[in-house]
Design an enzyme around this catalytic site. Structure first.
Site, mmCIF file in Angstrom:
data_model
loop_
_atom_site.group_PDB
_atom_site.id
_atom_site.type_symbol
_atom_site.label_atom_id
_atom_site.label_comp_id
_atom_site.label_asym_id
_atom_site.label_seq_id
_atom_site.Cartn_x
_atom_site.Cartn_y
_atom_site.Cartn_z
ATOM 1 N N TYR A 184 12.761 -0.396 122.287
ATOM 2 C CA TYR A 184 11.506 0.122 122.870
ATOM 3 C C TYR A 184 10.323 -0.734 122.437
ATOM 4 O O TYR A 184 9.393 -0.971 123.205
ATOM 5 C CB TYR A 184 11.269 1.577 122.434
ATOM 6 C CG TYR A 184 12.112 2.566 123.203
ATOM 7 C CD1 TYR A 184 11.627 3.166 124.361
ATOM 8 C CD2 TYR A 184 13.396 2.883 122.784
ATOM 9 C CE1 TYR A 184 12.395 4.061 125.076
ATOM 10 C CE2 TYR A 184 14.178 3.783 123.495
ATOM 11 C CZ TYR A 184 13.675 4.371 124.640
ATOM 12 O OH TYR A 184 14.433 5.254 125.351
ATOM 13 N N CYS A 208 18.084 9.969 128.183
ATOM 14 C CA CYS A 208 17.370 9.671 126.931
ATOM 15 C C CYS A 208 18.331 9.476 125.755
ATOM 16 O O CYS A 208 19.173 10.342 125.485
ATOM 17 C CB CYS A 208 16.427 10.838 126.636
ATOM 18 S SG CYS A 208 15.705 10.763 124.988
#
Ligand SMILES: N[C@@H](CCC(=O)N[C@@H](CS)C(=O)NCC(=O)O)C(=O)O
Length: 322
Positions: free
Chosen positions: A184, A53
């Site tokens: 994203y 992440c």
């Protein structure tokens, strides 16, 4: 309006197919002198992270740069996340939870707020004394680790120096919006329009940063500051994941001479390469987003050698060593 495709995170989707990220739920602040009610102490706090992440990666990097490894513990979750969320299991680069014996990161969220119903995200800073999460905001955690534990480290590094704060805040916002979250918003868009909007502003911003970095070694001059590391975590994942998986394919980072040299300089800072786990990064993204990659095939590339010297030293006169 055209029909909107199925979203990866339906609760975080606008009516025209844009991905709107949820807010961080826990934002307590640790202070050196305890004035916030939560005092910085060695051995009291524990970071739950994923190597995969980018937001968690930022906190791993600051913990390392500030030499806080012996002050704040860390446990890495399994990169493969199913519908039960992040899990603690033994495997290459990850392990069971030695602190609480939690099976899932959700256990930490529910111990903190039994009615929590949002997405369970990394990073999390856990307080062993209260048995609760202090913060799941990587923005706040970067700032907390930067100063509040200074009594317990020999590092005098300041990633958020007073003279650069206004510019750091401005650039952080631009880079978050268009690059860090931009990839994203391109990848999780469920309409052509939302995707193109995100992709065009992403590449316009990368083009702009390419020009900035033709004049300076790092964004603020000779030394990487908070914004450089915030940008690094996206650039390092770009060619391996965002270019294909999130359809950010106008250019790769290797196609930008300055951004690529800058990325290598940051990667080559002492102790940073070991925080970059391409196995976890690739398996996480390509296995976890079923709507984007239902076959779960993990691409074999890219071939890249991040250890090649950048030759960018001439852009700066005084490179501080960590
Ligand atoms: N706190 C971060 C977001 C953290 C985040 O979204 N982490 C992702 C991994 S990259 C996560 O844990 N996702 C869990 C999920 O999607 O269920 C922020 O400030 O934007």
């Amino acid at each position: 309006m055209p029909e909107i495709a199925k979203a990866q995170f339906p609760d975080e989707q606008s009516t025209d197919g844009e991905f709107l990220r949820q807010q961080d739920a826990f934002r307590e602040w640790i202070t050196a002198d305890g004035r916030s009610g939560i005092r910085a102490e060695p051995g009291r706090y524990h970071l739950y992270v994923s190597w995969a992440c980018p937001w968690a990666h930022r906190t791993i990097i600051v913990r390392h740069l500030k030499r806080l490894e012996d002050v704040i513990g860390m446990t890495v979750v399994d990169p493969i996340r199913d519908d039960r969320g992040w899990a603690f299991r033994d495997g290459p680069g990850h392990s069971k939870d030695p602190i609480n014996g939690f099976q899932f990161l959700a256990d930490a969220y529910l111990a903190t707020d039994p009615s929590y119903s949002g997405r369970i995200t990394v990073p999390v800073l856990w307080d062993k004394r209260t048995g609760k999460i202090v913060s799941n905001s990587d923005d706040d955690l970067m700032r907390i680790l930067n100063v509040e534990f200074n009594a317990f480290t020999t590092s005098d590094l300041d990633l958020y120096p007073p003279e650069n704060r206004a510019e750091i805040d401005r650039l952080n916002e631009l880079i978050y919006e268009n690059v860090n979250d931009g990839v994203y918003r391109a990848g999780f868009a469920t309409s052509q329009n939302a995707y193109e909007k995100a992709a065009f502003s992403l590449f316009a911003t990368l083009d702009h940063l390419e020009t900035v970095l033709s004049r300076r070694r790092y964004l603020f001059g000779d030394v990487p500051l908070e914004t450089d590391w915030r940008l690094f975590v996206t650039l390092i994942r770009f060619d391996a994941v965002y270019h294909g998986h999130f359809k950010c394919n106008v250019r790769r980072i290797v196609d930008y001479p300055n951004l690529y040299g800058y990325l290598r300089d940051l990667y080559q800072v002492d102790g940073i390469a070991v925080t970059v786990n391409f196995d976890h990064i690739k398996r996480h993204y390509y296995f976890t987003h079923d709507d984007i990659n239902p076959t779960r095939i993990v691409p074999v590339g890219p071939a890249q050698n991040l250890q090649i010297p950048s030759g960018r030293e001439s852009l700066s006169s005084d490179v501080r060593k960590y």
